[in-house]
Design an enzyme around this catalytic site. Structure first.
Site, PDB file in Angstrom:
ATOM      1  N   ALA A  15     -42.358  -7.103 -39.229  1.00  9.17           N
ATOM      2  CA  ALA A  15     -43.131  -5.783 -38.999  1.00  9.17           C
ATOM      3  C   ALA A  15     -43.140  -5.252 -40.629  1.00  9.17           C
ATOM      4  CB  ALA A  15     -42.967  -5.678 -38.225  1.00  9.17           C
ATOM      5  N   ALA A  68     -43.272  -2.616 -39.219  1.00 11.29           N
ATOM      6  CA  ALA A  68     -42.333  -0.870 -38.806  1.00 11.29           C
ATOM      7  C   ALA A  68     -40.896  -1.594 -38.524  1.00 11.29           C
ATOM      8  CB  ALA A  68     -43.054  -0.884 -37.269  1.00 11.29           C
ATOM      9  N   TYR A  69     -40.757  -2.694 -39.410  1.00 11.57           N
ATOM     10  CA  TYR A  69     -39.260  -3.534 -39.221  1.00 11.57           C
ATOM     11  C   TYR A  69     -38.201  -2.631 -40.381  1.00 11.57           C
ATOM     12  CZ  TYR A  69     -40.645  -5.797 -35.313  1.00 11.57           C
ATOM     13  OH  TYR A  69     -41.266  -6.574 -34.074  1.00 11.57           O
ATOM     14  N   GLY A  70     -38.542  -1.289 -40.660  1.00 18.73           N
ATOM     15  CA  GLY A  70     -37.822  -1.091 -41.642  1.00 18.73           C
ATOM     16  C   GLY A  70     -37.681  -1.684 -43.150  1.00 18.73           C
TER      17      GLY A  70
END
Length: 269
Positions: free
Chosen positions: A66, A68-70
């Protein structure tokens, strides 16, 4: 050595056959704002490559990432070079994680930007399954933002091959499945409130991915009971489940999880 090669199953009616255990990759890209019981060090490229190779050898073909996973997506692109057709890739849209905090944008413009960016980062021409990374207001996100309509357009364009939601409510999961292909839901020994979404998926040939299958590492039971096995027994006893996504960067944990899932599924058979 137990593997999952002969235990792949349909992801609803998407046409994909996926391993019953998927590899979550938040730990490849982010070590802030995560809810695991213990801290960890993000693996370097050699360690990450070895983990991905081990996963393939154990019969895992489903990988979850994702924005959002850095830097997870950015790392997976180069790490998966030459292997694209070996993997079913799941990514997301809606949540961004910057400077230690999450923020959300489900607008059509951002959704399209996010997917195009993920394609570049992952070095691929299509994402197999794209999920809305919900902030918890599932119904409002699906009904009011235009995100699902944009994903339908991207599917028609061939940039994504299936879509759904990673949500937090029964109502959102049901609506997402009515209009889309898959839902990612929380379902574990301590949280089973979203079971109606699994029931709907089972009767309508929709895909279900389980998140927090081991309660983000917090699964525990009475003494003498293996919480990992009990977790997978619960999950795979439901006919609606396609796969459970478990994020680990520890080779021994990965092998043990695969062995447990294989034993549970062979027992169910």
């Amino acid at each position: 050595m137990s593997t999952l090669h002969d235990l792949h199953r349909p992801l609803g009616s998407t046409g994909f056959q996926v391993s019953p255990l998927g590899l979550g990759t938040v730990k490849l890209g982010r070590d802030q704002g995560v809810k695991y019981p213990n801290g960890f060090t993000i693996p370097d490229d050699a360690q990450a490559l070895a983990l991905l190779q081990q996963a393939r050898e154990l019969g895992i073909n489903l990988i979850d990432t994702a924005p959002a996973y850095g830097i997870s997506e950015q790392r997976l692109g180069p790490l998966l070079r030459g292997q694209r057709d070996e993997w079913v890739i799941v990514s997301k849209t809606g949540e961004e994680f910057e400077q230690g905090r999450s923020h959300f944008d489900f607008s059509p413009a951002h959704t399209r930007l996010s997917v195009e960016r993920s394609l570049k980062r992952l070095e691929t021409d299509r994402i197999d399954l794209l999920l809305v990374h919900s902030d918890g207001n599932d119904l409002a996100v699906l009904r009011e933002t235009g995100v699902y309509e944009t994903l339908a357009e991207l599917k028609r364009e061939g940039k994504i091959l299936a879509y759904g939601i990673s949500g937090k409510t029964v109502e959102g999961g049901l609506l997402a499945l009515e209009q889309g292909d898959c839902a990612m839901v929380t379902y574990n020994l301590s949280e089973q409130g979203e079971k109606p979404v699994l029931d709907y998926a089972a009767s309508h040939a929709k895909g279900i991915l389980i998140k927090k299958a081991l309660a983000s590492g917090h699964a525990c039971l009475a003494e003498g009971v293996d919480p990992v096995r009990a977790s997978f027994e619960l999950i795979f006893s439901h006919p609606g489940v396609s796969s459970a996504i478990v994020g680990t960067i520890t080779p021994a944990h990965l092998a043990a999880n695969v062995a447990t899932v294989a034993a549970v599924l062979q027992g169910i058979r």
